[in-house]
Design an enzyme around this catalytic site. Structure first.
Site, PDB file in Angstrom:
ATOM      1  N   GLU A 109       2.961  24.555  21.887  1.00  0.00           N
ATOM      2  CA  GLU A 109       2.134  25.704  22.208  1.00  0.00           C
ATOM      3  C   GLU A 109       0.781  25.209  22.727  1.00  0.00           C
ATOM      4  O   GLU A 109       0.402  24.052  22.499  1.00  0.00           O
ATOM      5  CB  GLU A 109       1.936  26.607  20.977  1.00  0.00           C
ATOM      6  CG  GLU A 109       1.296  25.923  19.789  1.00  0.00           C
ATOM      7  CD  GLU A 109       2.249  25.015  19.051  1.00  0.00           C
ATOM      8  OE1 GLU A 109       1.773  23.966  18.549  1.00  0.00           O
ATOM      9  OE2 GLU A 109       3.454  25.326  18.982  1.00  0.00           O
ATOM     10  N   ASP A 110       0.064  26.070  23.450  1.00  0.00           N
ATOM     11  CA  ASP A 110      -1.283  25.719  23.895  1.00  0.00           C
ATOM     12  C   ASP A 110      -2.186  25.495  22.685  1.00  0.00           C
ATOM     13  O   ASP A 110      -1.916  25.994  21.582  1.00  0.00           O
ATOM     14  CB  ASP A 110      -1.867  26.825  24.781  1.00  0.00           C
ATOM     15  CG  ASP A 110      -1.155  26.931  26.121  1.00  0.00           C
ATOM     16  OD1 ASP A 110      -0.510  25.942  26.528  1.00  0.00           O
ATOM     17  OD2 ASP A 110      -1.237  27.999  26.751  1.00  0.00           O
ATOM     18  N   ILE A 111      -3.259  24.783  22.890  1.00  0.00           N
ATOM     19  CA  ILE A 111      -4.180  24.467  21.798  1.00  0.00           C
ATOM     20  C   ILE A 111      -4.697  25.727  21.117  1.00  0.00           C
ATOM     21  O   ILE A 111      -4.839  25.779  19.892  1.00  0.00           O
ATOM     22  CB  ILE A 111      -5.343  23.609  22.332  1.00  0.00           C
ATOM     23  CG1 ILE A 111      -4.836  22.201  22.661  1.00  0.00           C
ATOM     24  CG2 ILE A 111      -6.489  23.528  21.314  1.00  0.00           C
ATOM     25  CD1 ILE A 111      -5.847  21.316  23.326  1.00  0.00           C
ATOM     26  N   VAL A 113      -3.254  28.547  20.743  1.00  0.00           N
ATOM     27  CA  VAL A 113      -2.155  29.417  20.302  1.00  0.00           C
ATOM     28  C   VAL A 113      -1.679  28.956  18.929  1.00  0.00           C
ATOM     29  O   VAL A 113      -1.461  27.767  18.704  1.00  0.00           O
ATOM     30  CB  VAL A 113      -0.985  29.374  21.305  1.00  0.00           C
ATOM     31  CG1 VAL A 113       0.202  30.173  20.790  1.00  0.00           C
ATOM     32  CG2 VAL A 113      -1.440  29.888  22.665  1.00  0.00           C
ATOM     33  N   LYS A 254       0.896  33.924  28.804  1.00  0.00           N
ATOM     34  CA  LYS A 254      -0.452  34.279  29.255  1.00  0.00           C
ATOM     35  C   LYS A 254      -0.410  34.799  30.692  1.00  0.00           C
ATOM     36  O   LYS A 254      -1.063  35.798  31.028  1.00  0.00           O
ATOM     37  CB  LYS A 254      -1.376  33.063  29.163  1.00  0.00           C
ATOM     38  CG  LYS A 254      -1.685  32.603  27.744  1.00  0.00           C
ATOM     39  CD  LYS A 254      -2.555  31.358  27.744  1.00  0.00           C
ATOM     40  CE  LYS A 254      -2.886  30.907  26.334  1.00  0.00           C
ATOM     41  NZ  LYS A 254      -3.687  29.660  26.315  1.00  0.00           N
TER      42      LYS A 254
END
Length: 313
Positions: A109-111, A113, A254
């Protein structure tokens, strides 16, 4: 292993013992008629021992929006104080004492998230461990989980010892599992009850996503076809709502929300006939496939009481 003249052939220990008992003429014939060099000092032999890797597998949960999955540096500068890998290693490495370790996961996951629900599958590969806890220590993995449960940033669950086939399972999780997300969305106009109803009617919506601008520097430019299987929404106030998304693996959520300058079509904005933007995003759950059980579970995720926002179990 030792070396004998004649192209430096490798000779087994058993054959070394036989050669030692041979007369000099026989040794000379073995070396192709070339006399061995005289030994001028002690012979030094080195034995290196190593152990097969240990694969510690499980699922991690991430509760911080300022935490990378692995240590992240840019131009030699540390971007964040710690990472998921380091928080897990802080507990595990002193137990096994490996020479080094590698962190593998089924996607990332993105940082900013969070990873909630049952967590994301991972494997911590422990290379050349100096200490192997007794197989009779059945409570070891439970104690590791308990220690990490005290961590406000990262938890792990379902730890077990795996084998080298774990990488196939991680790849399958990354590319095939269906994922449920929840995000806080801002709409450029007041949200109406019929907007919520229309989102709830979405069924297996096919979308086309050009490689997002934010990752274009490290990802191939291409169009990826993904599926939005279901949408749910709960209105927070006039222009803010929580939207839950059930999507195929690899969907850029996103970009589905804000459209990425129409590089993702259709998107949430086109569905609402407005401009939409995303404020926060969480991964709620991973499913093996889209079936009636997965859809029923997705429909039951507690968005209305916002309990998922504080989930830490």
């Amino acid at each position: 292993m030792s070396q004998v003249m004649s192209g430096y052939q490798m000779v087994s220990a058993n054959n070394q013992e036989k050669i030692v008992g041979l007369p000099g003429s026989a040794i000379l014939s073995l070396s192709g008629g070339v006399a061995p060099l005289p030994v001028k000092g002690a012979i030094k032999e080195e034995i290196l021992c190593s152990r097969e890797p240990i694969y510690l597998a499980g699922h991690y949960l991430k509760f911080s929006r300022f935490l990378s999955q692995t240590p992240w540096e840019v131009d030699g500068k540390r971007m964040y104080e710690t990472s998921i890998q380091e928080e897990i290693e802080r507990i595990v490495l002193p137990i096994f004492l490996p020479r080094t370790a590698k962190f593998h996961s089924g996607g990332r996951e993105d940082i900013d998230v969070r990873m909630l629900g049952e967590g994301r599958p991972f494997v911590l590969e422990l290379i050349d461990a100096k200490r192997i806890p007794s197989s009779f220590d059945e409570g070891l993995l439970g104690r590791i989980e308990a220690d990490l449960k005290k961590n406000p940033l990262v938890n792990v669950r379902g730890l077990y010892m795996d084998n080298e086939k774990c990488f196939e399972r991680l790849k399958e999780s990354e590319t095939e599992k269906i994922k449920a997300y929840a995000c806080i969305v801002h709409c450029s106009r007041p949200v109406k009850p019929e907007d919520i109803e229309n989102l709830h009617k979405v069924r297996d919506l096919k979308i086309a996503q050009k490689t997002p601008l934010r990752v274009l520097h490290r990802r191939t430019l291409m169009i990826r076809e993904k599926i939005i299987h279901r949408l749910r929404a709960v209105q927070l106030n006039e222009q803010f709502l929580i939207v839950a998304v059930l999507s195929s693996a690899g969907t850029y959520i996103k970009e589905f929300v804000h459209g990425d300058l129409e590089r993702t079509v259709p998107n949430l904005g086109t569905l609402l006939h407005a401009e939409t933007d995303i404020l926060q995003l969480d991964v709620l759950k991973l499913y093996e496939k889209v079936d009636a059980a997965a859809v029923d579970d997705f429909d039951s995720l507690p968005l209305g009481d916002f309990s998922y926002l504080d989930e830490k179990s």
